[in-house]
Scaffold this motif. Sequence first.
Motif, PDB file in Angstrom:
ATOM      1  N   ASP A  23       8.861 -21.657  34.780  1.00  0.00           N
ATOM      2  CA  ASP A  23       9.223 -20.312  34.358  1.00  0.00           C
ATOM      3  C   ASP A  23       9.555 -19.534  35.623  1.00  0.00           C
ATOM      4  N   VAL A  24      10.796 -19.115  35.757  1.00  0.00           N
ATOM      5  CA  VAL A  24      11.232 -18.477  36.999  1.00  0.00           C
ATOM      6  C   VAL A  24      10.553 -17.136  37.256  1.00  0.00           C
ATOM      7  N   LEU A  25       9.864 -16.585  36.264  1.00  0.00           N
ATOM      8  CA  LEU A  25       9.122 -15.346  36.473  1.00  0.00           C
ATOM      9  C   LEU A  25       7.706 -15.595  36.977  1.00  0.00           C
ATOM     10  N   ASP A  26       7.319 -16.850  37.051  1.00  0.00           N
ATOM     11  CA  ASP A  26       6.003 -17.243  37.569  1.00  0.00           C
ATOM     12  C   ASP A  26       6.202 -17.717  39.007  1.00  0.00           C
ATOM     13  N   ASP A  27       5.920 -16.844  39.975  1.00  0.00           N
ATOM     14  CA  ASP A  27       6.236 -17.176  41.359  1.00  0.00           C
ATOM     15  C   ASP A  27       5.481 -18.399  41.864  1.00  0.00           C
ATOM     16  N   VAL A  38       7.274 -21.445  40.496  1.00  0.00           N
ATOM     17  CA  VAL A  38       8.524 -21.612  41.235  1.00  0.00           C
ATOM     18  C   VAL A  38       8.245 -22.252  42.588  1.00  0.00           C
ATOM     19  N   GLN A  39       7.225 -21.755  43.288  1.00  0.00           N
ATOM     20  CA  GLN A  39       6.880 -22.300  44.590  1.00  0.00           C
ATOM     21  C   GLN A  39       6.553 -23.788  44.493  1.00  0.00           C
ATOM     22  N   ARG A  40       5.796 -24.168  43.471  1.00  0.00           N
ATOM     23  CA  ARG A  40       5.436 -25.575  43.304  1.00  0.00           C
ATOM     24  C   ARG A  40       6.664 -26.432  43.047  1.00  0.00           C
ATOM     25  N   PHE A  41       7.557 -25.955  42.171  1.00  0.00           N
ATOM     26  CA  PHE A  41       8.739 -26.750  41.841  1.00  0.00           C
ATOM     27  C   PHE A  41       9.670 -26.886  43.043  1.00  0.00           C
ATOM     28  N   VAL A  42       9.870 -25.803  43.761  1.00  0.00           N
ATOM     29  CA  VAL A  42      10.747 -25.856  44.929  1.00  0.00           C
ATOM     30  C   VAL A  42      10.166 -26.792  45.984  1.00  0.00           C
ATOM     31  N   LYS A  78      16.375 -10.572  35.536  1.00  0.00           N
ATOM     32  CA  LYS A  78      17.591 -10.661  36.336  1.00  0.00           C
ATOM     33  C   LYS A  78      17.306 -10.615  37.835  1.00  0.00           C
ATOM     34  N   ILE A  79      16.273  -9.889  38.256  1.00  0.00           N
ATOM     35  CA  ILE A  79      15.997  -9.726  39.680  1.00  0.00           C
ATOM     36  C   ILE A  79      14.965 -10.735  40.187  1.00  0.00           C
ATOM     37  N   PHE A  80      13.817 -10.811  39.545  1.00  0.00           N
ATOM     38  CA  PHE A  80      12.755 -11.657  40.081  1.00  0.00           C
ATOM     39  C   PHE A  80      13.004 -13.139  39.860  1.00  0.00           C
ATOM     40  N   SER A  81      13.820 -13.486  38.880  1.00  0.00           N
ATOM     41  CA  SER A  81      14.189 -14.898  38.731  1.00  0.00           C
ATOM     42  C   SER A  81      14.937 -15.393  39.960  1.00  0.00           C
ATOM     43  N   ARG A  89      12.967 -16.869  47.764  1.00  0.00           N
ATOM     44  CA  ARG A  89      11.865 -16.807  48.727  1.00  0.00           C
ATOM     45  C   ARG A  89      11.250 -18.185  48.941  1.00  0.00           C
ATOM     46  N   ALA A  90      11.091 -18.942  47.851  1.00  0.00           N
ATOM     47  CA  ALA A  90      10.502 -20.267  47.966  1.00  0.00           C
ATOM     48  C   ALA A  90      11.432 -21.251  48.664  1.00  0.00           C
ATOM     49  N   ALA A  91      12.738 -21.131  48.401  1.00  0.00           N
ATOM     50  CA  ALA A  91      13.708 -22.093  48.940  1.00  0.00           C
ATOM     51  C   ALA A  91      14.164 -21.758  50.358  1.00  0.00           C
TER      52      ALA A  91
END
Length: 258
Positions: free
Chosen positions: A61-65, A68-72, A112-115, A121-123
């Motif tokens: 879920d791209v809104l879960d930072d 996102v960090q784990r997936f990246v 739209k923004i945090f996704s 930030r992670a990548a």
Amino acid sequence: MDLGLTGRTVLVTGASSGVGLATARMLLAEGANVAACARDVTKLEAALDGPPGNLHLGACDVLDDRAVQRFVERSAEVFGGLDGVVNNAGRSLMARWDDTGEQQWREELDLKIFSVLHVLRAARPWLRESDAASVVNVNAILARQPEGRLAATSAARAALLNLTKTLSGDLAEEGVRVNSVCLGLIDTGQWRDRYERSGSALDFAAWSAELAADRGIPLGRLGTAEEVAFPVLTLLSPRASYLTGTAIDVGGGVARSL
């Protein structure tokens, strides 16, 4: 033409359908490594396959930072780095401004923004290490051409277009290009669903042609996900190395802005 994407690693969000799925498939066909995510990983796995060594799938879920960090991090570990990101996850809210609740406004802006910010930030540490880093934010012509029936989405899309321009300047010194692809009406699952709910006696081709005429699309039809994926890949390509901060409209001529 060889786009120079063979062996490059690109992360694609919202890849289980529509533009994200078409982009992931086209990248694989070009010989790229693809890290693809979606909230529903079962749907993603059913929709997307490819050479085992070139494809990494995950639920995110791209809104879960943190997710996102784990997936990246896992994607960079699998492929040894990242060269590109396609921020595609999103949706539209069909509602006029006075029919849109306060929470819905916040949700549209968050998505739209945090996704984009969470993924970037992670990548960023891995993109810095690439010799051809590129970020493509999938946006909409609504960003510059507001639609009253999509008031919150139009405003959030405009914010993303503005942010993308800022990012392109800030990240240029790190060798990271950031561009936008802005969509018009594209034949994806959302329009198919609306057609089914409409109860129209027309077939989809005739129904969508009427829709195109109503929305003033000069080419007289909806676009396809593949027609969006190609300019996305073009901007990811090292051959587009002098393009940053730009926005390509893919809307059949519907855009009225200069």
